[in-house]
Design a protein around this motif. Structure first.
Motif, PDB file in Angstrom:
ATOM      1  N   MET C   1     -10.562 -59.656 -21.997  1.00 38.14           N
ATOM      2  CA  MET C   1      -9.970 -58.351 -21.700  1.00 38.14           C
ATOM      3  C   MET C   1     -10.298 -57.362 -22.816  1.00 38.14           C
ATOM      4  SD  MET C   1      -8.373 -58.246 -18.841  1.00 38.14           S
ATOM      5  CE  MET C   1      -6.839 -57.373 -18.616  1.00 38.14           C
ATOM      6  N   ASP C   2     -11.118 -56.378 -22.471  1.00 43.77           N
ATOM      7  CA  ASP C   2     -11.468 -55.360 -23.441  1.00 43.77           C
ATOM      8  C   ASP C   2     -10.276 -54.487 -23.792  1.00 43.77           C
ATOM      9  OD1 ASP C   2     -13.913 -55.797 -24.284  1.00 43.77           O
ATOM     10  OD2 ASP C   2     -14.913 -54.217 -23.118  1.00 43.77           O
ATOM     11  N   ALA C   3      -9.506 -54.199 -22.750  1.00 43.14           N
ATOM     12  CA  ALA C   3      -8.368 -53.299 -22.938  1.00 43.14           C
ATOM     13  C   ALA C   3      -7.439 -53.834 -24.015  1.00 43.14           C
ATOM     14  CB  ALA C   3      -7.630 -53.116 -21.619  1.00 43.14           C
ATOM     15  N   PHE C   4      -7.274 -55.172 -24.036  1.00 36.27           N
ATOM     16  CA  PHE C   4      -6.386 -55.765 -25.028  1.00 36.27           C
ATOM     17  C   PHE C   4      -6.869 -55.488 -26.439  1.00 36.27           C
ATOM     18  CE2 PHE C   4      -4.155 -58.715 -22.039  1.00 36.27           C
ATOM     19  CZ  PHE C   4      -2.885 -58.329 -22.432  1.00 36.27           C
ATOM     20  N   ALA C   5      -8.173 -55.732 -26.667  1.00 42.52           N
ATOM     21  CA  ALA C   5      -8.734 -55.510 -28.000  1.00 42.52           C
ATOM     22  C   ALA C   5      -8.592 -54.044 -28.393  1.00 42.52           C
ATOM     23  CB  ALA C   5     -10.206 -55.926 -28.014  1.00 42.52           C
ATOM     24  N   ASP C   6      -8.901 -53.157 -27.435  1.00 40.21           N
ATOM     25  CA  ASP C   6      -8.799 -51.723 -27.727  1.00 40.21           C
ATOM     26  C   ASP C   6      -7.366 -51.339 -28.053  1.00 40.21           C
ATOM     27  OD1 ASP C   6     -11.465 -51.204 -27.390  1.00 40.21           O
ATOM     28  OD2 ASP C   6     -11.272 -50.928 -25.225  1.00 40.21           O
ATOM     29  N   LEU C   7      -6.443 -51.894 -27.258  1.00 44.44           N
ATOM     30  CA  LEU C   7      -5.034 -51.565 -27.466  1.00 44.44           C
ATOM     31  C   LEU C   7      -4.573 -52.086 -28.827  1.00 44.44           C
ATOM     32  CD1 LEU C   7      -2.606 -50.232 -26.082  1.00 44.44           C
ATOM     33  CD2 LEU C   7      -1.960 -52.461 -25.218  1.00 44.44           C
ATOM     34  N   ALA C   8      -5.034 -53.298 -29.180  1.00 46.37           N
ATOM     35  CA  ALA C   8      -4.664 -53.867 -30.477  1.00 46.37           C
ATOM     36  C   ALA C   8      -5.154 -52.964 -31.594  1.00 46.37           C
ATOM     37  CB  ALA C   8      -5.261 -55.267 -30.610  1.00 46.37           C
ATOM     38  N   ASN C   9      -6.370 -52.451 -31.448  1.00 46.24           N
ATOM     39  CA  ASN C   9      -6.914 -51.509 -32.420  1.00 46.24           C
ATOM     40  C   ASN C   9      -6.048 -50.268 -32.517  1.00 46.24           C
ATOM     41  OD1 ASN C   9      -9.095 -52.142 -33.956  1.00 46.24           O
ATOM     42  ND2 ASN C   9     -10.523 -51.992 -32.222  1.00 46.24           N
ATOM     43  N   GLY C  10      -5.649 -49.786 -31.335  1.00 45.62           N
ATOM     44  CA  GLY C  10      -4.783 -48.616 -31.284  1.00 45.62           C
ATOM     45  C   GLY C  10      -3.499 -48.864 -32.044  1.00 45.62           C
ATOM     46  N   PHE C  11      -2.925 -50.062 -31.837  1.00 48.98           N
ATOM     47  CA  PHE C  11      -1.673 -50.392 -32.534  1.00 48.98           C
ATOM     48  C   PHE C  11      -1.879 -50.441 -34.038  1.00 48.98           C
ATOM     49  CE2 PHE C  11       0.339 -51.690 -28.514  1.00 48.98           C
ATOM     50  CZ  PHE C  11       1.557 -51.080 -28.712  1.00 48.98           C
ATOM     51  N   ALA C  12      -3.025 -50.972 -34.451  1.00 47.32           N
ATOM     52  CA  ALA C  12      -3.307 -51.015 -35.878  1.00 47.32           C
ATOM     53  C   ALA C  12      -3.291 -49.609 -36.453  1.00 47.32           C
ATOM     54  CB  ALA C  12      -4.672 -51.673 -36.118  1.00 47.32           C
ATOM     55  N   GLN C  13      -3.805 -48.649 -35.679  1.00 47.70           N
ATOM     56  CA  GLN C  13      -3.811 -47.250 -36.117  1.00 47.70           C
ATOM     57  C   GLN C  13      -2.406 -46.651 -36.111  1.00 47.70           C
ATOM     58  OE1 GLN C  13      -6.271 -44.868 -36.872  1.00 47.70           O
ATOM     59  NE2 GLN C  13      -7.585 -46.639 -37.252  1.00 47.70           N
TER      60      GLN C  13
END
Lengths: 324, 159, 504
Positions: C1-13
């Motif tokens: 799931m790409d969305a998960f990785a992207d969302l995790a990145n977003g959360f890191a920000q």
């Protein structure tokens, strides 16, 4: 209530410390402060123009401080009387307005008009563009024109409010190709987003609006641009003009700034100098390029003449559309 | 049945009926646009006007038969305190008169003080300064810190 | 799931101390403007736009997201406690919420509103993350005939708020429809019912009517009857917190409200009012205790509040996937993006994906933060009711003035506010419900414009409503809603009397 107010105060104090922009003057300050009057709600074209001007004037150090006031509604005819009655004689006021207001003044039979304010400069322009959904059978403007001639009412147009620049341009196109203008099936939408959604969802035959409204959708291939209303092709916009495709219509939606009535000649000269310095600043030029505006700068006297011409032209078009 | 007839409810029902008629008359007087529109700008006003007329008639029947159970009819002996309502209206009128010249702060103070009077607070020496403080802080927060333009005035100029 | 990785990145920000601070400022400011009548998130964000010259893009977006969700949370508070909704989307909340507050159940009402907002916000953010493309495809299928059919469904749902007398309820509704006609007609540019007043050309502001009918009307009413000692609000009776029964009656409302609110919010002309109304209607129909509706039923707060917040999240779907600003707040957030040289459009997710994901993650963070902030505050909010009445209502009038005059600087609007306030008093005295006026004012113009758009695009052919499956389906649903409930009720009562007869 008590708690709420105290809480609000603290936060507002914290937040308000932030917008104070750093002033690094690299040009001579012309006015201590300038107050923009935008006769439209936040977010629209006039508002963006005012806020861009505010930003440029401050970063270029041309003014000490700037504020923006919005009084929206009815193509600016709600705000205009207020600007005339309450801002008269105030030498630091600048109203952002444009061609849309001329149309609204005529269509709404407004008791006040632009001859009652002080023209300062025409600033920027935007070309109109006709687009179709990507599923549309129309590949060129001629395809659309042929359909329009065959059955005017079967070609549905999505655009801004009735009597606005989009409607006027659609009427001009219909008239130029010899279609019955009174049968024009124009579907008015209040916001750009809604009209775009109707086109993206293939709910209408075509859409018409300012280039900026559609440019991103066109670039993404979500909709197809058939033609622009400008005199000649515009660098960076890969769309042929109406004229090239045999439809003899040119139309540019412009925006400019006006000072309140009854200001002194000295104040007028200062405001004109301020706007002139802003237009010549590299910051403004960069913004114009970034936002894909056309630079149609005209100083005060030439601008006043343009307004008179446009009044006559728009009155004529609105009469054929049955709106005046 | 007539003993239960309340003049108030009859007046309200007639007002609704008159509004409906007014809507239809105004719409008939409106110029029609020659523009292409299968359903023009007058269709909905006619429909709404007609419905208001019909509702006015139904309300009148309710009022006539005394079937209108409402605050105003249930306890007719407990009259509305018109003086209090008048004081709030006066507060608004004072605010409207003052806001142009004297400015938002004084106008809002007047509104506040008259409204507290309406609620039976007679200590004007307490409510007026309090109203002034509330108006002042509202002005400071919204006009000064957030940049909402709330107009000029006597106090505003001193800030 | 790409969305998960992207969302995790977003959360890191979104989870750095600095961004959390921005988020905090945003939600607090948002709550404050949501509480005050008349001031909304769109205006607040517009006033704060200059901040974009100074702050980096991610932080500004986080601040704005905080304001946006905070305003949604704050809007319900005054509706529940003092029956003065600050914006049109929280009117339905006031219906049951204020009744609860009067019975001393303000605490549970605020709690179910806050948790409902949180649940809806959470699902909304998940929806944006995983369902955005599907939802957008669905939303774009809505043309004028479908929108009109949706409005018909909404009009059927209005029946839930008409009150005891159908005739008086409908009169209120039609009064609202009449107010909705005022102004320039969008399709022809013709002025209607403006009587030569330029202030009326743009129509009557929903805010003026809402604040006038509720805040000012309520003040008039209470001032006129203050000496009777009636209408005493019980500040707190029983627990501030939700009971087990409250929970079991609320959670379904939260879920259903979210399911209604999110897709309708994502529609370009959907808005937040229609889903709150539909949710209220649904809760009233499905409740096991329908007799409590109108006297403070907790489902009637839980559902609409969830629908309101889910719609607020839904609005961001067309903005983030297509670059379409479908609400005033979205339009201003998009213009903020422009000052960062980011052109919002269908390519936004591809070209500035990191920013979009940071925004989505910060929406979620804002949501959690609001819940954490708001639940402990309930005790304090309820104390608002202990402010002496003269000061409480005089204060409300001052803020009503800020929200109307302060925004438009028009004395005319102040006069209109007074006139609508007097109307609100009369309506209270003669037992007309006030909520249908606002609903008529909002639904009327939408229904009229969509119907006429449908007629223009179909060249006057009424069969579009039958030949387009989505429109036809909605109209059938509306018909069923109108016809079925009375039939079912008859069936139930006959069965119940039958049972009673057996037991007897």
């Amino acid at each position: 209530m008590k708690f709420d107010r105290r809480q609000a105060l603290a936060v507002l104090a914290a937040a308000a410390a932030l917008p104070m922009t750093a002033r690094f003057a690299h040009a001579e300050q012309i006015l201590e402060q300038v107050r923009f009057f935008v006769p439209a709600n936040p977010g629209g074209g006039w508002d963006q123009t005012a806020r861009t001007m505010e930003q440029v004037m401050r970063t270029a150090g041309l003014v000490g401080s700037a504020q923006v006031t919005n009084v929206g509604g009815a193509g600016g005819t709600v705000g205009l009387p207020q600007f005339i009655n309450q801002w008269g004689g105030q030498g630091d006021g600048l109203m952002v307005s444009g061609l849309v207001m001329i149309g609204a003044i005529i269509a709404n039979k407004s008791p006040v008009n632009l001859s009652m304010v002080t023209p300062i400069a025409r600033l920027i322009g935007e070309t109109e563009v006709i687009v179709v959904p990507k599923e549309s059978p129309f590949q060129t403007l001629q395809d659309l024109v042929a359909a329009l001639k065959a059955d005017t009412a079967a070609v549905t147009w999505a655009g801004g409010s009735a009597g606005g620049t989009d409607h006027i341009t659609a009427g001009l196109v219909a008239k130029a190709v010899g279609a019955d203008v009174t049968k024009l099936a124009y579907v008015a939408y209040s916001g750009g987003g809604e009209a775009q959604a109707a086109i993206l969802g293939n709910q209408v035959s075509c859409g018409i609006s300012g280039w900026g409204e559609f440019s991103e959708q066109v670039a993404a291939g979500a909709i197809r641009a058939l033609g622009i209303s400008a005199e000649e092709r515009i660098a960076g916009i890969d769309v042929p003009t109406f004229k090239e495709q045999g439809v003899d219509v040119t139309f540019t939606n412009w925006r400019g700034v006006f000072a309140p009535p009854d200001i002194t000649d000295e104040d007028k000269a200062k405001l004109a100098a301020l706007v002139d310095a802003m237009v010549k600043s590299p910051e403004w030029q960069a913004e114009v390029k970034k936002r894909e505006w056309l630079d149609v700068y005209q100083p005060a006297d030439a601008f006043a003449a343009t307004i008179d011409e446009e009044m006559t032209r728009i009155t004529g078009i609105l009469q054929t559309l049955g709106l005046a | 049945m007539a003993s239960q007839l309340r003049p108030g409810t009859v007046a309200v029902s007639l007002a609704v009926l008159c509004t409906g008629i007014g809507v239809i008359v105004t719409t008939m007087a409106a110029p029609t646009s020659p523009m292409y529109a299968k359903v023009g700008p007058t269709a909905f006003p006619y429909a709404i006007g007609a419905c208001l007329c019909g509702l006015g008639v139904l309300l009148f029947l309710d009022a006539w038969r005394g079937r209108w159970q409402a605050e105003a009819t249930e306890r007719p002996d407990e009259r509305l305190d018109m003086k209090a309502v008048g004081l709030v209206v006066a507060g608004f009128l004072a605010a409207m008169a003052l806001v142009g010249q004297a400015g938002f702060i004084l106008a809002a103070t007047a509104l506040f003080t008259l409204a507290t009077l309406a609620f039976g607070e007679r200590r004007v020496w307490l409510s007026a300064p309090l109203g002034f403080l509330i108006a002042l802080s509202a002005y400071t927060v919204f006009a000064k810190l957030l940049g909402l333009r709330m107009g000029d005035g006597l106090i505003e100029r001193l800030l | 799931m790409d969305a998960f990785a992207d969302l995790a990145n977003g959360f890191a920000q979104a989870l750095t101390p600095i961004t959390l601070l921005w988020c905090m400022v945003g939600v607090t400011l948002g709550t404050a403007v949501g509480v005050l009548p008349g001031l909304g998130p769109a205006l607040t964000i517009a006033l704060l736009l200059p901040i974009t010259f100074k702050v980096e893009a991610a932080n500004a977006l986080i601040l704005f997201a905080g304001i946006y969700f905070g305003a949604m949370f704050g809007g319900s508070t005054t509706s529940i406690l003092i029956n003065t909704p600050g914006e049109s989307a929280t009117i339905v909340t006031a219906l049951e919420g204020h009744k609860m507050a009067r019975r001393g159940r303000g605490g549970p009402a605020l709690a179910t509103a806050a948790i409902g907002s949180f649940v809806a916000g959470t699902f909304g953010v998940l929806g944006i993350t995983f369902l955005a493309p599907v939802i957008v495809d669905f939303a774009l299928k809505f043309g004028p005939p479908e929108y009109f059919a949706l409005m018909v469904v909404a009009f059927v749902a209005v029946s839930a708020v008409l009150g005891d007398s159908r005739v008086r309820g409908l009169t209120s509704l039609f009064l609202g429809l009449l107010f909705g006609l005022v102004g320039i007609d969008l399709q022809t540019g013709q002025a209607r019912f403006t009587f030569g007043q330029p202030e009326l050309l743009d129509g009557i502001d929903v805010i003026v009517i809402t604040v006038g009918l509720f805040a000012v009307g309520e003040t008039f009413y209470l001032a006129g009857r203050h000496w009777m000692g009636r209408d005493e609000i019980v500040p707190v009776a029983g627990s501030l917190w939700m009971s087990k029964e409250d929970w079991s009656r609320s959670w379904k409302g939260w879920i259903r409200g979210t399911l209604i609110g999110f897709p309708i919010g994502a529609m370009p002309a959907g808005g937040a009012e229609v889903p709150t109304l539909l949710s209220y209607y649904m809760e009233r129909r499905l409740s096991k205790k329908p007799e409590e509706f109108g006297h403070g039923a907790i489902e009637g707060v839980a559902g609409p509040e969830a629908a309101n917040n889910a719609a607020a999240a839904g609005v961001l779907v067309p903005m983030l996937t297509l670059g379409l600003p479908t609400s005033a707040t979205a339009a201003i957030m998009l213009s903020a993006l422009q000052s960062y040289n980011i052109n919002p459009g269908p390519m936004l997710l591809k070209t500035h994906g990191d920013l979009v994901w940071t925004l989505i993650a910060s929406l979620y963070v804002a949501n959690v933060m609001l819940l954490v902030l708001n639940l402990p505050l309930i005790g304090l909010w309820v104390k608002v009711l202990k402010v002496p009445k003269p000061y409480l209502f005089a204060g409300i009038l001052v803020f009503a003035m800020v929200g109307t005059y302060g925004v438009s600087r028009s004395v005319f609007d102040l006069g209109l506010l007074l006139g609508v306030g007097v109307l609100g008093l009369l309506m209270r005295l003669y037992d007309f419900p006030t909520a249908p006026v606002i609903i008529g004012l909002i639904l009327g113009p939408l229904a009229e414009q969509e119907f006429r758009r449908a007629m223009i695009t179909s060249q006057g052919d009424l069969t579009v409503f039958a030949t387009r499956p989505l429109a036809a389906g909605l109209l059938v649903a509306a018909l069923l809603l109108l016809v079925l409930p009375p039939l079912i009720r008859r069936w139930f009562t006959s069965r119940r009397t039958g049972e009673a007869a057996l037991e007897g």
